[in-house]
Design an enzyme around this catalytic site. Structure first.
Site, short mmCIF file in Angstrom:
data_model
loop_
_atom_site.label_atom_id
_atom_site.label_comp_id
_atom_site.label_asym_id
_atom_site.label_seq_id
_atom_site.Cartn_x
_atom_site.Cartn_y
_atom_site.Cartn_z
N ARG A 129 -9.69 0.39 9.29
CA ARG A 129 -9.23 -0.97 9.60
C ARG A 129 -10.24 -1.73 10.43
NH1 ARG A 129 -3.35 0.20 9.13
NH2 ARG A 129 -2.13 -1.68 9.40
N LYS A 159 0.83 -1.22 0.00
CA LYS A 159 0.00 0.00 0.00
C LYS A 159 0.86 1.26 0.00
CE LYS A 159 -2.36 -1.03 3.79
NZ LYS A 159 -1.74 -2.32 4.17
N ARG A 182 11.46 -6.60 4.69
CA ARG A 182 11.37 -5.16 4.91
C ARG A 182 11.98 -4.78 6.26
NH1 ARG A 182 5.45 -2.40 4.63
NH2 ARG A 182 5.35 -2.76 6.85
N ARG A 196 0.13 -9.16 13.43
CA ARG A 196 -0.48 -8.14 12.56
C ARG A 196 -1.31 -8.80 11.45
NH1 ARG A 196 4.71 -5.36 10.82
NH2 ARG A 196 3.44 -4.03 9.49
N ARG A 239 11.44 -0.28 11.33
CA ARG A 239 10.18 -0.38 12.07
C ARG A 239 10.24 -1.54 13.05
NH1 ARG A 239 4.98 0.20 8.14
NH2 ARG A 239 4.13 -1.00 9.89
P1 AMP Z 1 0.71 0.42 8.95
O1 AMP Z 1 1.78 1.43 8.73
O2 AMP Z 1 -0.56 0.74 8.20
O3 AMP Z 1 1.18 -0.99 8.73
O4 AMP Z 1 0.31 0.52 10.49
C1 AMP Z 1 1.24 0.23 11.51
C2 AMP Z 1 0.51 0.06 12.83
O5 AMP Z 1 -0.15 1.30 13.16
C3 AMP Z 1 -0.60 -0.97 12.85
O6 AMP Z 1 -0.11 -2.28 13.10
C4 AMP Z 1 -1.47 -0.46 14.00
O7 AMP Z 1 -0.88 -0.75 15.26
C5 AMP Z 1 -1.39 1.04 13.80
N1 AMP Z 1 -2.46 1.52 12.91
C6 AMP Z 1 -2.31 2.07 11.67
N2 AMP Z 1 -3.50 2.39 11.14
C7 AMP Z 1 -4.43 2.03 12.05
C8 AMP Z 1 -5.84 2.07 12.08
N3 AMP Z 1 -6.56 2.55 11.05
N4 AMP Z 1 -6.47 1.62 13.20
C9 AMP Z 1 -5.77 1.16 14.25
N5 AMP Z 1 -4.45 1.06 14.28
C10 AMP Z 1 -3.77 1.49 13.19
#
Ligand code: AMP
Length: 203
Positions: free
Chosen positions: A102, A27, A141, A159, A147
């Protein structure tokens, strides 16, 4: 986060796109391309949380406690933050929501926020990638992303599990509105970008 691009690269009406898919689907990578090509304002909740962690804000501290465990940050916190970011770009030609919504509650909140402004989601585009491929991609990654949630196989598995349990059902929410378009997220970055572009032009 990039600044809002307020000029139209697109000669039709405002589009609000949800870019959907499991962690590691691509994404973030594809968002960069879509922002360049279409002039979207990119709203990635993960990026916004990481920005807050880097700047040691209260929100960052709270978010980190969930992110490091591979859990979702609570809906109320996430929705308020998203709404605050979204409202900074009243002249946007369109938004690309990445990593949000989400949960079903987030999807309903997003509809309500947009409806109040006389807008709606145009489409959810899902990048579809099998689990085994995701795990491999995220581990890879993790070698360079810095991260913490990419560095630990248990957190990665968590996740992906959270995605299936809490996030995958959001697809059904948009399917019920006839707005879900799935494309394969396996293949070269440029082939996937081309498929995305085609899907967007067909909207
Ligand atoms: P991402 O960068 O989208 O993979 O998000 C990394 C982490 O941020 C996720 O594993 C969640 O802990 C948190 N996170 C990101 N977006 C959301 C969301 N819409 N709702 C809840 N937690 C989120």
């Amino acid at each position: 986060m990039q600044e809002g691009r307020t000029f139209a690269l697109w000669n039709f009406e405002m589009k609000n796109i949800v870019l959907f898919g499991p962690p590691g689907a691509g994404k973030g990578t594809q968002s960069t391309f879509l922002v360049e090509k279409f002039g979207f304002v990119h709203l990635s909740t993960g990026d916004i949380f990481r920005f807050n962690i880097k700047n040691a804000t209260e929100l960052g501290t709270l978010a980190k406690s969930y992110m490091d465990q591979g859990k979702l940050v609570p809906d109320a916190v996430t929705i308020d933050m998203l709404q605050a970011e979204w409202s900074k770009y009243p002249d946007a030609v369109g938004f690309l929501f990445d990593g949000f919504p989400r949960t079903q509650a987030q999807a309903e909140a997003l509809d309500a926020i947009l409806a109040e402004a006389g807008q709606q989601i145009s489409a959810m585009i899902g990048l579809e990638v099998p689990d085994e491929e995701l795990m491999a991609r995220l581990l890879e990654r993790g070698k360079t992303s810095g991260r913490p949630d990419d560095a630990n196989p248990e957190v990665i598995a968590q996740r992906v599990a959270v995605y299936h349990r809490e996030t995958a059902p959001v697809q059904g929410y948009y399917e019920a509105q006839g707005k879900y378009k799935g494309i394969s997220g396996v293949g070269s970055i440029s082939d996937i970008a081309a498929a995305l572009e085609q899907t967007l032009h067909a909207l």
